[in-house]
Design an enzyme around this catalytic site. Structure first.
Site, short mmCIF file in Angstrom:
data_model
loop_
_atom_site.label_atom_id
_atom_site.label_comp_id
_atom_site.label_asym_id
_atom_site.label_seq_id
_atom_site.Cartn_x
_atom_site.Cartn_y
_atom_site.Cartn_z
CE LYS A 264 -3.19 2.69 3.04
NZ LYS A 264 -4.24 2.78 3.92
CG ASP A 269 -5.45 8.13 4.46
OD1 ASP A 269 -6.29 8.64 4.04
OD2 ASP A 269 -5.71 6.97 5.28
CE LYS A 276 -6.49 8.86 7.90
NZ LYS A 276 -7.09 7.39 8.60
CG ASP A 287 -1.84 5.42 4.79
OD1 ASP A 287 -1.95 4.44 5.55
OD2 ASP A 287 -2.79 5.67 4.37
CG ASP A 346 -10.05 7.59 6.46
OD1 ASP A 346 -8.84 7.57 5.83
OD2 ASP A 346 -9.85 7.71 7.93
NE ARG A 350 -10.85 -0.99 4.06
CZ ARG A 350 -11.40 -1.43 5.41
NH1 ARG A 350 -12.53 -1.88 5.26
NH2 ARG A 350 -10.55 -0.98 6.50
#
Ligand code: BES
Ligand code: ZN
Ligand code: ZN
Length: 496
Positions: A264, A269, A276, A287, A346, A350
């Site tokens: 990843k 992020d 966030k 991240d 967020d 995935r």
């Protein structure tokens, strides 16, 4: 720093300090070396122990000044703890502690006499931990640079010429593994304005060039053409061009197993429109720690050249809010055609991994392993000493567990029973990108599992907790840990 081995005597070695390990209690003088050194110093070590100033407890340190009794002006004692408790992780801790202690005193050149037949894996572990312990990230500092102390040389002293080739090999492998980990740390520590997806891709190209790996990069246009719809959805809010990075190590034979490593690579992020909090965003330059670990491991693999085909797939993009950003409720079509209802922007890791895992199928892999800072929930569940692992193949997970024990980059298995799949059912698409709020890390794993059709051996490692500093370890500084490089390299080296 230069690390060497030579035949030499600690009495005559012209260095700033001699480092010596001392066991705790009755075993303090079980080895010849501390006895010989103590004799040369007219009993100074015994005296320090009798005074109670130094007991040999694990990682305890003391400095002795030699007043011309031996060539080196200092002797740095480090406690080895109890003889029967000494293991490879304590060797790492002791080595890093001793050398950082010496560095902080201003020692530039250090030598350590080592006993005959010290196992190669101990020397390798000591080299790795020393380099990692001395690591600092300071490219952005402009003041007080003159106050930074560095150790320039470490020499292992042996009695016997015949030991040298074996120890040189252990040093070489240790340095290669440490340098891969340091690469991962440097990339992860770099702020997002210095490490965009494009810069990450350039770094990957450099690594490939230097280490004999193939490299291919997909930019936004290519990702669109290849239907990487989930990754495009994440990237559409950012001005930065997304980059899908493919590295490949090929062994000499054609029939070797193929292992795919997936990372990843969210270089920042923000959460996207599901934004966030300020506090939650503060560490989100990290991240891309999964991508960094995969790149670090590929550098090592390029140098150690294992007899396996290893492919790295890195999905690199920012996750930003903007007028063009993906909205909660949007539907994305992933690489293999499965559709995803994006209810929380967020949960972007995935999404990019969905495309990468789908793409991995093209390599007919024997195993696929992804590393990702996927969920805050894994930190809640497992803390910072272990990553969470889950997957579809118990034997792969067992291999990872064993590699984790050996390297102390440990993984702990979470269940991935089909019972967890229900929470990811979407009313309008094949799957949604969040679960029902329970078992957050497993929900992430269960989502990813959806995209692993076409190969039977897959493991997901959630490194949100381990990618950062772990309190109490002498070789993990207060910054990124580089977690995963040593684990992956061990897995690949032990593969059979
Ligand atoms: N990058 C974060 C996960 C993370 C959190 C890593 C804290 C390191 C420290 C990830 O993209 C994320 O935001 N996950 C969400 C998932 C949720 C929306 C289902 C999370 O963990 O809150
Ligand atoms: Zn996120
Ligand atoms: Zn993320």
């Amino acid at each position: 720093m230069k690390i060497m081995v030579k035949v030499g005597d600690f009495r005559t070695e012209n260095v700033d300090a001699i480092g010596i390990g001392i066991f705790e209690g009755d075993e303090s003088f079980i080895d010849d070396r501390p006895i010989e050194l103590d004799t040369a110093l007219d009993g100074a070590i015994k005296n320090t122990i009798e005074l109670g100033d130094f007991k040999g407890e694990l990682k305890q340190t003391a400095i002795l000044y030699t007043h011309g009794k031996i060539q080196s002006p200092r002797v740095a004692l480090v406690g080895l703890g109890k003889l029967d408790k000494l293991d490879i992780e304590s060797v790492r801790q002791i080595s890093a502690k001793s050398l950082t202690f010496q560095r902080d005193l201003g020692v530039k050149r250090s030598a350590a006499p080592i006993p005959l037949d010290t196992p190669s894996e101990m020397i390798q572990a000591a080299v790795v931990a020393t380099k990692l312990g001395l690591y600092r990230f300071d490219p952005h500092k402009t003041v007080d640079l003159d106050k930074i102390k560095n150790l320039d040389e470490l020499t292992f002293l042996v009695d016997n010429e015949s030991e040298i080739p074996r120890i040189e090999k252990a040093i070489e492998i240790g340095e290669i593994i440490a340098d891969g980990t340091i690469l991962a740390r440097d990339l992860t520590n770099q702020p997002a304005n210095y490490l965009t997806p494009t810069i990450l891709a350039q770094k990957a190209e450099e690594i490939a060039e230097k280490n004999g790996l193939k490299c291919e990069i997909f930019d936004r246009a290519k990702l669109e053409a290849e239907n990487f719809g989930a990754m495009i959805g994440v990237a559409q809010g950012s001005h930065e061009e997304p980059q899908f990075i493919i590295l490949e190590h090929d062994p000499d034979r054609d029939d070797a197993d193929t292992i795919v490593l997936v990372g990843k690579g969210i270089t920042f992020d923000s959460g996207g429109l599901s934004i966030k909090s300020g506090k939650g965003m503060m560490t989100m330059k990290r991240d891309m720690a999964g991508a960094a670990a995969v790149l670090g491991a590929m550098q090592v693999i390029g140098q150690l050249k294992p007899d396996l085909r290893v492919i790295a797939l890195i999905a690199a993009t920012e996750n930003m809010p903007s007028g063009t950003a993906q909205r909660p409720g949007d539907v994305a079509r992933s690489y293999g055609g499965k559709t995803i209802e994006v209810l929380n922007t967020d949960a972007e890791g995935r999404l990019v991994l969905a495309d990468a895992l789908g793409y991995a199928k093209n390599y007919q892999p024997k195993a696929v392993i992804d590393l990702a800072t996927l969920t805050g929930a894994v930190v809640t569940a497992l803390g910072r000493f272990t990553a969470g692992v889950m997957g579809t193949d118990q034997s792969l997970i067992d291999k990872l567990r064993s590699a984790g024990e050996k390297t102390h980059e440990r993984v702990w298995q979470l269940p991935l029973w089909n019972d967890y799949d229900k929470a990811l059912k979407s009313d309008i698409a094949d799957v949604k990108n969040i679960g029902d709020g329970t078992a957050g890390s497993i929900a992430g794993g269960a989502f990813l599992k959806t995209f692993t059709d076409g190969y039977s051996s897959w493991a997901h490692i959630d490194i949100s907790g381990t990618a950062d500093y772990v309190e109490g370890s002498e070789y993990l500084p207060k910054s990124s840990s580089g977690y995963g490089v040593r684990l992956l390299v061990q897995l690949i080296r032990d593969w059979s």
